[in-house]
Design an enzyme around this catalytic site. Sequence first.
Site, PDB file in Angstrom:
ATOM      1  N   ASN A   1     -73.047 -25.196  -7.529  1.00  0.00           N
ATOM      2  CA  ASN A   1     -72.508 -24.244  -8.501  1.00  0.00           C
ATOM      3  C   ASN A   1     -71.056 -24.648  -8.768  1.00  0.00           C
ATOM      4  OD1 ASN A   1     -71.580 -22.081  -9.962  1.00  0.00           O
ATOM      5  ND2 ASN A   1     -71.659 -20.615  -8.254  1.00  0.00           N
ATOM      6  N   TRP A   2     -70.845 -25.266  -9.901  1.00  0.00           N
ATOM      7  CA  TRP A   2     -69.498 -25.761 -10.212  1.00  0.00           C
ATOM      8  C   TRP A   2     -68.533 -24.636 -10.567  1.00  0.00           C
ATOM      9  CZ3 TRP A   2     -69.857 -30.746 -13.785  1.00  0.00           C
ATOM     10  CH2 TRP A   2     -70.589 -31.730 -13.119  1.00  0.00           C
TER      11      TRP A   2
ATOM     12  N   HIS B   1     -74.893 -14.037  -9.318  1.00  0.00           N
ATOM     13  CA  HIS B   1     -73.892 -14.531  -8.370  1.00  0.00           C
ATOM     14  C   HIS B   1     -72.914 -13.386  -8.083  1.00  0.00           C
ATOM     15  CE1 HIS B   1     -70.560 -16.747  -6.643  1.00  0.00           C
ATOM     16  NE2 HIS B   1     -71.437 -17.695  -6.365  1.00  0.00           N
TER      17      HIS B   1
ATOM     18  N   GLU C   1     -76.411 -15.146  -0.229  1.00  0.00           N
ATOM     19  CA  GLU C   1     -75.005 -15.544  -0.143  1.00  0.00           C
ATOM     20  C   GLU C   1     -74.165 -14.360   0.337  1.00  0.00           C
ATOM     21  OE1 GLU C   1     -74.156 -19.073  -2.881  1.00  0.00           O
ATOM     22  OE2 GLU C   1     -73.901 -17.273  -4.092  1.00  0.00           O
TER      23      GLU C   1
ATOM     24  N   GLY D   1     -66.577 -19.167  -0.528  1.00  0.00           N
ATOM     25  CA  GLY D   1     -65.253 -19.702  -0.848  1.00  0.00           C
ATOM     26  C   GLY D   1     -64.192 -19.336   0.181  1.00  0.00           C
TER      27      GLY D   1
ATOM     28  N   GLY E   1     -70.973 -24.136  -3.465  1.00  0.00           N
ATOM     29  CA  GLY E   1     -69.866 -23.984  -4.414  1.00  0.00           C
ATOM     30  C   GLY E   1     -68.876 -25.122  -4.261  1.00  0.00           C
ATOM     31  N   GLY E   2     -67.805 -24.881  -3.522  1.00  0.00           N
ATOM     32  CA  GLY E   2     -66.704 -25.835  -3.378  1.00  0.00           C
ATOM     33  C   GLY E   2     -67.148 -27.261  -3.083  1.00  0.00           C
TER      34      GLY E   2
HETATM   35  C1  PEP Z   1     -71.103 -20.075  -4.254  1.00  0.00           C
HETATM   36  O1  PEP Z   1     -70.221 -19.801  -5.026  1.00  0.00           O
HETATM   37  O2  PEP Z   1     -72.286 -19.877  -4.576  1.00  0.00           O
HETATM   38  C2  PEP Z   1     -70.729 -20.627  -2.951  1.00  0.00           C
HETATM   39  C3  PEP Z   1     -71.628 -20.628  -2.006  1.00  0.00           C
HETATM   40  O3  PEP Z   1     -69.457 -21.083  -2.831  1.00  0.00           O
HETATM   41  P1  PEP Z   1     -68.828 -21.862  -1.566  1.00  0.00           P
HETATM   42  O4  PEP Z   1     -69.830 -22.902  -1.166  1.00  0.00           O
HETATM   43  O5  PEP Z   1     -67.550 -22.460  -2.078  1.00  0.00           O
HETATM   44  O6  PEP Z   1     -68.610 -20.836  -0.515  1.00  0.00           O
END
Ligand code: PEP
Length: 252
Positions: free
Chosen positions: A9-10, A97, A169, A175, A236-237
């Site tokens: 997920n950019w 999300h 999540e 994040g 994400g990151g």
């Molecule tokens: C996300 O935004 O779906 C996520 C899991 O972000 P991160 O991996 O940065 O925690």
Amino acid sequence: MRKKIVAGNWKMNKNLEEGQALASEVKHMAEDELSGDVQLIMCTPFIHLSTLKGLLKGSAIGLGAQNCSEHESGAYTGETSVDMLKSVGVEYVILGHSERREYFNESNELLAKKLDTTLKSQLTPIFCCGEPLEIREKEEQNKYVQQQIEESLFHLSAEEVSKVVIAYEPIWAIGTGKTASAEQAQEMHAVIRKQLEGKYGKEVADSISILYGGSVKPANAKEIFAGEDVDGGLIGGASLKSRDFIDIAKSF
Ligand code: PEP
């Protein structure tokens, strides 16, 4: 056998040039290093999708959006329809999300409508659920997530729900660098699968991929993905770095 999925997920990162460079690196690394039993997906900003579809031609990497309208078309300024996504070759769409729930007030009820629109167009929804920290601290996370699933998914038929990918999540892990432990992830995934089994039966529940998301990195992916009910990750990151994203996919 459930599909193993690693989806990036950019979010609102990368301009077009940067996005093309990242997608191209991921494509080449995937060709060289991955065996093909993990479905890689890149969920990019809307504006990049058409260009990236061309760039990914001939590769097995799936392309996804991060949201869509619940409406099919019409006077909804600034929105993007599922038909538009389909027309540029998008196959997946992230729905619900936690950032959309929090900053854009997306409710379970609205997400139920988005799921309908998405499934009708034959896009694959990646439906996100997960509890905030205060709910986890009160140990009410199971009830909270079950309610999200019940209110957004349970109007679907067994055939429809089988086409949904679920991403658990926990909001406190997104994040933040804080990851749910492998045990916490597996525990919630099992709760979700049991809930699906209660409503749709074991065969359907066993066929649905449930991804974990929340600070997944190459260093912790192997342990998290080892959970029996953990079928991959929403990243994400770490999806913004080709090396990390591919190393996560290699962690199965
Ligand atoms: C996300 O935004 O779906 C996520 C899991 O972000 P991160 O991996 O940065 O925690």
